[in-house]
Scaffold this motif. Structure first.
Motif, PDB file in Angstrom:
ATOM      1  N   PRO A  48       0.831  -1.211   0.000  1.00  0.00           N
ATOM      2  CA  PRO A  48       0.000   0.000   0.000  1.00  0.00           C
ATOM      3  C   PRO A  48       0.863   1.258   0.000  1.00  0.00           C
ATOM      4  CG  PRO A  48      -0.003  -1.031   2.166  1.00  0.00           C
ATOM      5  CD  PRO A  48       0.759  -1.954   1.247  1.00  0.00           C
ATOM      6  N   ALA A  49       0.265   2.372  -0.395  1.00  0.00           N
ATOM      7  CA  ALA A  49       0.964   3.657  -0.387  1.00  0.00           C
ATOM      8  C   ALA A  49       1.510   3.927   1.012  1.00  0.00           C
ATOM      9  CB  ALA A  49       0.011   4.769  -0.805  1.00  0.00           C
ATOM     10  N   GLY A  50       2.709   4.447   1.085  1.00  0.00           N
ATOM     11  CA  GLY A  50       3.313   4.754   2.374  1.00  0.00           C
ATOM     12  C   GLY A  50       4.083   3.606   2.995  1.00  0.00           C
ATOM     13  N   THR A  51       4.177   2.476   2.313  1.00  0.00           N
ATOM     14  CA  THR A  51       4.936   1.333   2.832  1.00  0.00           C
ATOM     15  C   THR A  51       6.398   1.732   3.008  1.00  0.00           C
ATOM     16  OG1 THR A  51       3.495  -0.289   1.790  1.00  0.00           O
ATOM     17  CG2 THR A  51       5.699  -1.034   2.323  1.00  0.00           C
ATOM     18  N   LEU A  52       7.006   1.295   4.103  1.00  0.00           N
ATOM     19  CA  LEU A  52       8.418   1.542   4.350  1.00  0.00           C
ATOM     20  C   LEU A  52       9.229   0.420   3.714  1.00  0.00           C
ATOM     21  CD1 LEU A  52      10.676   3.161   5.736  1.00  0.00           C
ATOM     22  CD2 LEU A  52      10.335   1.690   7.741  1.00  0.00           C
ATOM     23  N   PHE A  53      10.183   0.792   2.856  1.00  0.00           N
ATOM     24  CA  PHE A  53      11.063  -0.176   2.206  1.00  0.00           C
ATOM     25  C   PHE A  53      12.468   0.003   2.752  1.00  0.00           C
ATOM     26  CE2 PHE A  53       7.630   0.562  -0.789  1.00  0.00           C
ATOM     27  CZ  PHE A  53       7.251  -0.735  -1.075  1.00  0.00           C
TER      28      PHE A  53
ATOM     29  N   LYS B 244      16.455   3.392   3.578  1.00  0.00           N
ATOM     30  CA  LYS B 244      15.025   3.256   3.828  1.00  0.00           C
ATOM     31  C   LYS B 244      14.296   4.349   3.066  1.00  0.00           C
ATOM     32  CE  LYS B 244      15.663   1.456   8.472  1.00  0.00           C
ATOM     33  NZ  LYS B 244      15.247   1.515   9.856  1.00  0.00           N
ATOM     34  N   PHE B 245      13.133   4.006   2.521  1.00  0.00           N
ATOM     35  CA  PHE B 245      12.314   5.021   1.869  1.00  0.00           C
ATOM     36  C   PHE B 245      10.857   4.605   1.882  1.00  0.00           C
ATOM     37  CE2 PHE B 245      12.914   2.203  -1.740  1.00  0.00           C
ATOM     38  CZ  PHE B 245      11.706   2.274  -2.413  1.00  0.00           C
ATOM     39  N   SER B 246      10.027   5.601   1.667  1.00  0.00           N
ATOM     40  CA  SER B 246       8.591   5.402   1.564  1.00  0.00           C
ATOM     41  C   SER B 246       8.081   6.390   0.528  1.00  0.00           C
ATOM     42  CB  SER B 246       7.942   5.661   2.923  1.00  0.00           C
ATOM     43  OG  SER B 246       6.551   5.521   2.841  1.00  0.00           O
ATOM     44  N   VAL B 247       7.069   6.011  -0.227  1.00  0.00           N
ATOM     45  CA  VAL B 247       6.494   6.912  -1.220  1.00  0.00           C
ATOM     46  C   VAL B 247       4.988   6.710  -1.261  1.00  0.00           C
ATOM     47  CG1 VAL B 247       6.844   5.326  -3.154  1.00  0.00           C
ATOM     48  CG2 VAL B 247       6.608   7.732  -3.613  1.00  0.00           C
TER      49      VAL B 247
ATOM     50  N   GLY C 110      30.001   1.810  -5.641  1.00  0.00           N
ATOM     51  CA  GLY C 110      30.704   0.559  -5.370  1.00  0.00           C
ATOM     52  C   GLY C 110      29.970  -0.461  -4.536  1.00  0.00           C
ATOM     53  N   TRP C 111      28.708  -0.211  -4.234  1.00  0.00           N
ATOM     54  CA  TRP C 111      27.942  -1.159  -3.428  1.00  0.00           C
ATOM     55  C   TRP C 111      27.347  -2.245  -4.306  1.00  0.00           C
ATOM     56  CZ3 TRP C 111      28.116  -1.131   1.732  1.00  0.00           C
ATOM     57  CH2 TRP C 111      28.593   0.018   2.352  1.00  0.00           C
ATOM     58  N   PRO C 112      27.228  -3.469  -3.752  1.00  0.00           N
ATOM     59  CA  PRO C 112      26.580  -4.549  -4.508  1.00  0.00           C
ATOM     60  C   PRO C 112      25.084  -4.258  -4.650  1.00  0.00           C
ATOM     61  CG  PRO C 112      27.162  -5.317  -2.298  1.00  0.00           C
ATOM     62  CD  PRO C 112      27.714  -3.920  -2.451  1.00  0.00           C
ATOM     63  N   PRO C 113      24.397  -4.975  -5.554  1.00  0.00           N
ATOM     64  CA  PRO C 113      22.953  -4.747  -5.742  1.00  0.00           C
ATOM     65  C   PRO C 113      22.182  -4.872  -4.435  1.00  0.00           C
ATOM     66  CG  PRO C 113      23.801  -6.214  -7.433  1.00  0.00           C
ATOM     67  CD  PRO C 113      24.913  -6.019  -6.435  1.00  0.00           C
ATOM     68  N   LEU C 114      21.215  -3.979  -4.275  1.00  0.00           N
ATOM     69  CA  LEU C 114      20.375  -3.945  -3.077  1.00  0.00           C
ATOM     70  C   LEU C 114      19.003  -4.524  -3.392  1.00  0.00           C
ATOM     71  CD1 LEU C 114      21.111  -0.232  -2.132  1.00  0.00           C
ATOM     72  CD2 LEU C 114      22.045  -2.236  -0.976  1.00  0.00           C
ATOM     73  N   THR C 115      18.468  -5.284  -2.472  1.00  0.00           N
ATOM     74  CA  THR C 115      17.088  -5.745  -2.572  1.00  0.00           C
ATOM     75  C   THR C 115      16.310  -5.053  -1.472  1.00  0.00           C
ATOM     76  OG1 THR C 115      17.749  -7.897  -3.435  1.00  0.00           O
ATOM     77  CG2 THR C 115      15.540  -7.740  -2.499  1.00  0.00           C
ATOM     78  N   PHE C 116      15.305  -4.291  -1.867  1.00  0.00           N
ATOM     79  CA  PHE C 116      14.470  -3.581  -0.907  1.00  0.00           C
ATOM     80  C   PHE C 116      13.318  -4.479  -0.473  1.00  0.00           C
ATOM     81  CE2 PHE C 116      16.749  -0.182  -2.901  1.00  0.00           C
ATOM     82  CZ  PHE C 116      16.951   0.724  -1.877  1.00  0.00           C
ATOM     83  N   TYR C 117      13.064  -4.481   0.818  1.00  0.00           N
ATOM     84  CA  TYR C 117      11.969  -5.270   1.377  1.00  0.00           C
ATOM     85  C   TYR C 117      10.943  -4.322   1.976  1.00  0.00           C
ATOM     86  CZ  TYR C 117      14.865  -9.363   0.761  1.00  0.00           C
ATOM     87  OH  TYR C 117      15.621 -10.369   0.193  1.00  0.00           O
ATOM     88  N   GLY C 118       9.665  -4.636   1.736  1.00  0.00           N
ATOM     89  CA  GLY C 118       8.583  -3.823   2.270  1.00  0.00           C
ATOM     90  C   GLY C 118       8.002  -4.451   3.513  1.00  0.00           C
ATOM     91  N   THR C 119       7.426  -3.615   4.354  1.00  0.00           N
ATOM     92  CA  THR C 119       6.776  -4.079   5.569  1.00  0.00           C
ATOM     93  C   THR C 119       5.296  -3.698   5.477  1.00  0.00           C
ATOM     94  OG1 THR C 119       7.309  -2.004   6.644  1.00  0.00           O
ATOM     95  CG2 THR C 119       8.839  -3.812   6.985  1.00  0.00           C
ATOM     96  N   PRO C 120       4.410  -4.270   6.228  1.00  0.00           N
ATOM     97  CA  PRO C 120       4.637  -5.120   7.380  1.00  0.00           C
ATOM     98  C   PRO C 120       5.025  -6.554   7.024  1.00  0.00           C
ATOM     99  CG  PRO C 120       2.296  -4.833   7.073  1.00  0.00           C
ATOM    100  CD  PRO C 120       2.991  -3.992   6.024  1.00  0.00           C
ATOM    101  N   ALA C 121       4.555  -7.096   5.900  1.00  0.00           N
ATOM    102  CA  ALA C 121       4.975  -8.442   5.507  1.00  0.00           C
ATOM    103  C   ALA C 121       6.300  -8.301   4.763  1.00  0.00           C
ATOM    104  CB  ALA C 121       3.937  -9.087   4.608  1.00  0.00           C
ATOM    105  N   PRO C 122       7.396  -8.799   5.302  1.00  0.00           N
ATOM    106  CA  PRO C 122       8.673  -8.625   4.622  1.00  0.00           C
ATOM    107  C   PRO C 122       8.676  -9.374   3.286  1.00  0.00           C
ATOM    108  CG  PRO C 122       8.967  -9.896   6.643  1.00  0.00           C
ATOM    109  CD  PRO C 122       7.513  -9.554   6.528  1.00  0.00           C
ATOM    110  N   ALA C 123       8.555  -8.610   2.233  1.00  0.00           N
ATOM    111  CA  ALA C 123       8.541  -9.186   0.887  1.00  0.00           C
ATOM    112  C   ALA C 123       9.420  -8.318   0.009  1.00  0.00           C
ATOM    113  CB  ALA C 123       7.111  -9.212   0.345  1.00  0.00           C
ATOM    114  N   PRO C 124      10.139  -8.941  -0.934  1.00  0.00           N
ATOM    115  CA  PRO C 124      11.018  -8.140  -1.778  1.00  0.00           C
ATOM    116  C   PRO C 124      10.246  -7.283  -2.761  1.00  0.00           C
ATOM    117  CG  PRO C 124      11.093 -10.445  -2.428  1.00  0.00           C
ATOM    118  CD  PRO C 124      10.243 -10.357  -1.201  1.00  0.00           C
TER     119      PRO C 124
END
Length: 113
Positions: A43-48, A66-69, A97-111
């Motif tokens: 949903p809108a406003g999810t924290l990733f 961390k971000f939310s939109v 120089g950072w390796p690829p990032l996978t963002f996870y959303g909450t409340p259910a931790p899903a990529p």
């Protein structure tokens, strides 16, 4: 010498090819459906959040982003999706120089990506 006739071999090959085409189409549809539902599942406003570490001997450098939109009642041309932000942040982190990032959303931790 094999006892399989050319006709039955061609029929079998054709069936296998059709099966592969149907299977490939089904896999493509499943991937497309998964891509469509990924954004809808949050949903809108999810924290990733994404966390990464660099592999430097003797050190444990880490990065957390961390971000939310949330966009409200905007035309499609003006919408900014969480996936777009994740991709931009990933590109920026990679440029540093950072390796690829996978963002996870909450409340259910899903990529997300």
């Amino acid at each position: 010498m094999s006892r399989i006739s050319r006709r039955s071999l061609l029929a079998h090959s054709g069936t296998t090819a059709v099966g592969a085409m149907v299977g490939g189409a089904a896999a493509a549809q499943a991937a497309e459906a998964a891509a469509d539902t990924t954004a809808a599942d949050f949903p809108a406003g999810t924290l990733f959040t994404a966390t990464s570490e660099l592999d430097i001997p003797g050190q444990l450098p880490g990065l957390t982003i961390k971000f939310s939109v949330a966009t409200i009642e905007v035309p499609a041309a003006n919408d900014i999706t969480a996936t777009e932000i994740a991709d931009l942040l990933n590109d920026f982190a990679a440029s540093k120089g950072w390796p690829p990032l996978t963002f996870y959303g909450t409340p259910a931790p899903a990529p997300l990506n």
